[in-house]
Design a protein around this motif. Structure first.
Motif, PDB file in Angstrom:
ATOM      1  N   VAL A 121      25.062  14.612  -4.992  1.00  0.00           N
ATOM      2  CA  VAL A 121      24.470  15.593  -4.086  1.00  0.00           C
ATOM      3  C   VAL A 121      23.036  15.231  -3.790  1.00  0.00           C
ATOM      4  N   SER A 122      22.563  14.481  -4.782  1.00  0.00           N
ATOM      5  CA  SER A 122      21.046  13.973  -4.657  1.00  0.00           C
ATOM      6  C   SER A 122      20.828  12.988  -3.562  1.00  0.00           C
ATOM      7  N   LYS A 123      21.862  11.919  -3.625  1.00  0.00           N
ATOM      8  CA  LYS A 123      21.747  10.837  -2.653  1.00  0.00           C
ATOM      9  C   LYS A 123      22.084  11.329  -1.339  1.00  0.00           C
ATOM     10  N   ASP A 179      24.251   6.328   4.763  1.00  0.00           N
ATOM     11  CA  ASP A 179      23.992   5.669   3.508  1.00  0.00           C
ATOM     12  C   ASP A 179      23.812   6.437   2.234  1.00  0.00           C
ATOM     13  N   GLY A 180      23.369   7.589   2.511  1.00  0.00           N
ATOM     14  CA  GLY A 180      23.315   8.448   1.340  1.00  0.00           C
ATOM     15  C   GLY A 180      24.602   8.930   0.684  1.00  0.00           C
ATOM     16  N   VAL A 181      25.548   9.027   1.722  1.00  0.00           N
ATOM     17  CA  VAL A 181      26.794   9.576   1.026  1.00  0.00           C
ATOM     18  C   VAL A 181      27.586   8.268   0.341  1.00  0.00           C
ATOM     19  N   GLY A 182      27.417   7.054   0.807  1.00  0.00           N
ATOM     20  CA  GLY A 182      27.781   5.946   0.101  1.00  0.00           C
ATOM     21  C   GLY A 182      27.436   5.713  -1.230  1.00  0.00           C
ATOM     22  N   VAL A 195      15.278  18.780  -6.643  1.00  0.00           N
ATOM     23  CA  VAL A 195      16.024  19.353  -7.658  1.00  0.00           C
ATOM     24  C   VAL A 195      16.971  18.882  -8.381  1.00  0.00           C
ATOM     25  N   THR A 196      18.123  18.376  -7.588  1.00  0.00           N
ATOM     26  CA  THR A 196      19.481  17.874  -8.069  1.00  0.00           C
ATOM     27  C   THR A 196      19.014  16.269  -8.644  1.00  0.00           C
ATOM     28  N   GLY A 197      17.933  15.887  -8.127  1.00  0.00           N
ATOM     29  CA  GLY A 197      17.594  14.487  -8.759  1.00  0.00           C
ATOM     30  C   GLY A 197      16.811  14.675 -10.207  1.00  0.00           C
ATOM     31  N   GLY A 220      12.627  19.586   5.158  1.00  0.00           N
ATOM     32  CA  GLY A 220      11.940  20.460   3.914  1.00  0.00           C
ATOM     33  C   GLY A 220      13.080  21.035   2.966  1.00  0.00           C
ATOM     34  N   VAL A 221      14.046  21.548   3.665  1.00  0.00           N
ATOM     35  CA  VAL A 221      15.202  22.163   2.784  1.00  0.00           C
ATOM     36  C   VAL A 221      16.008  21.037   2.122  1.00  0.00           C
ATOM     37  N   PHE A 222      16.043  19.858   2.703  1.00  0.00           N
ATOM     38  CA  PHE A 222      17.077  18.937   1.991  1.00  0.00           C
ATOM     39  C   PHE A 222      16.099  18.170   1.007  1.00  0.00           C
ATOM     40  N   ASN A 223      14.724  18.153   1.337  1.00  0.00           N
ATOM     41  CA  ASN A 223      13.838  17.303   0.316  1.00  0.00           C
ATOM     42  C   ASN A 223      13.814  18.287  -0.753  1.00  0.00           C
TER      43      ASN A 223
END
Length: 333
Positions: A170-172, A111-114, A78-80, A70-73
């Motif tokens: 940040v979003s990815k 994968d997200g960081v990449g 927001v950042t997206g 929930g938090v990271f979603n």
């Protein structure tokens, strides 16, 4: 009918707003985690001490998993949204199209960081190189006036594009952390086929892959915002553009890597007052301006453009037929 439906759905639109982080999903996940944290041990203690211990473990796992999701979603939404807004400020259509094509969802945190680092690096490179490339391209295409426009785009882009890269990073990364919580879930196994499409009268008809896919897209895109609506038809215009029509909305989807669908824009069908088609552009005239996304232009004209003009003409014909039927069904004048 539509006025009352609009009032009833306003809270859903606000609660599902990405710029606010989709608070409905956040509250739902936190609520589920807290409920399981207390419910699972309570169920276990009735049976045996061993089941009580298992209940504590299951409840704690659910609390952690749903809280992180929930938090990271929320961070990702927001950042997206901020990334979309800052990218739009670049006024560089080529940059926006390339960025849109590279929006595949990360499977896990690494994968997200990449993917985030790739978008970050691309934003810096596009911003710096645009100082030179934008004026040159503008002069080549439009002469002196194009050169001046290019200087403006390059100047704005050198700020907007790196900032977009930061938001994308940040979003990815947040999206990767979020998706890690469900990476090993049994539910993540791919379907053999889409769920069967049912008509509004509930009659069982032979399985139709196109209708099944259209219904699935309608009911899952934008966090299932259109899940209560009835699917009407689906049309692929070209490799990057797909149209979905429900009983209430016309939805235009961008297609990334042939698998990821994101909303470009959508409009209520009761606002449609006319269609005009010429060459590679289908123009939709609205009775009043409409927008949903924060950075979207508030306009009473929408365009669907594609080099596949034959598909646009076919879409125009089909839309006219469906809109006439739907508006008669709801007594829309």
């Amino acid at each position: 009918h539509y006025k009352n439906a609009g009032i009833r759905s306003w809270y859903r639109m606000l609660g599902a707003s990405d710029i606010l982080g989709n608070p409905i999903v956040l509250v739902s996940n936190l609520g589920t985690g807290v409920w399981d944290f207390f419910y699972e041990p309570a169920q276990g203690i009735v049976s045996s001490p061993g089941d009580f211990g298992v209940g504590i473990a299951v409840g704690t796992k659910s609390l952690l998993k749903n809280s992180v999701y929930g938090v990271f979603n929320t961070f990702q939404k927001v950042t997206g949204s901020l990334a979309e807004g800052s990218a739009a400020l670049s006024f560089d259509s080529n940059y926006l199209n390339k960025r849109q094509q590279n929006q595949e969802a990360p499977k896990h945190v690494f994968d997200g960081v990449g993917k985030g680092l790739m978008n970050f690096g691309s934003g810096i490179w596009q911003g710096v190189s645009g100082i030179v490339s934008q004026p040159v391209m503008g002069a080549y295409n439009e002469g002196g006036s194009g050169f001046i426009k290019g200087v403006g785009k390059g100047t704005v882009g050198v700020i907007a594009k790196p900032v977009t890269g930061v938001f994308d990073l940040v979003s990815k990364t947040s999206e990767g952390v979020r998706n890690t919580t469900t990476f090993w879930d049994e539910q993540q196994r791919k379907r053999v086929r889409y769920p069967r499409h049912f008509t509004t009268d509930g009659v069982l008809t032979p399985y139709n892959i196109k209708k099944a896919k259209g219904q699935y897209l309608l009911h899952t895109i934008n966090n299932s915002f259109f899940s209560k609506e009835s699917f009407q038809f689906l049309m692929k215009i070209d490799s990057q553009l797909t149209i979905v029509l429900s009983n209430l909305h016309l939805i235009v989807l961008n297609v990334n890597n042939n698998t990821e669908f994101t909303i470009d824009w959508f409009i209520p069908i009761n606002l449609i007052r006319g269609l005009q088609i010429f060459d590679n552009k289908l123009t939709i005239l609205l009775s009043s301006p409409f927008k949903y996304f924060l950075f979207e232009k508030n306009t009473n004209i929408r365009h669907i453009e594609s080099i596949n003009s034959l598909r646009l003409y076919k879409l125009n014909t089909i839309l006219l037929q469906y809109l006439q039927i739907l508006k008669q069904s709801y007594n829309i004048i």
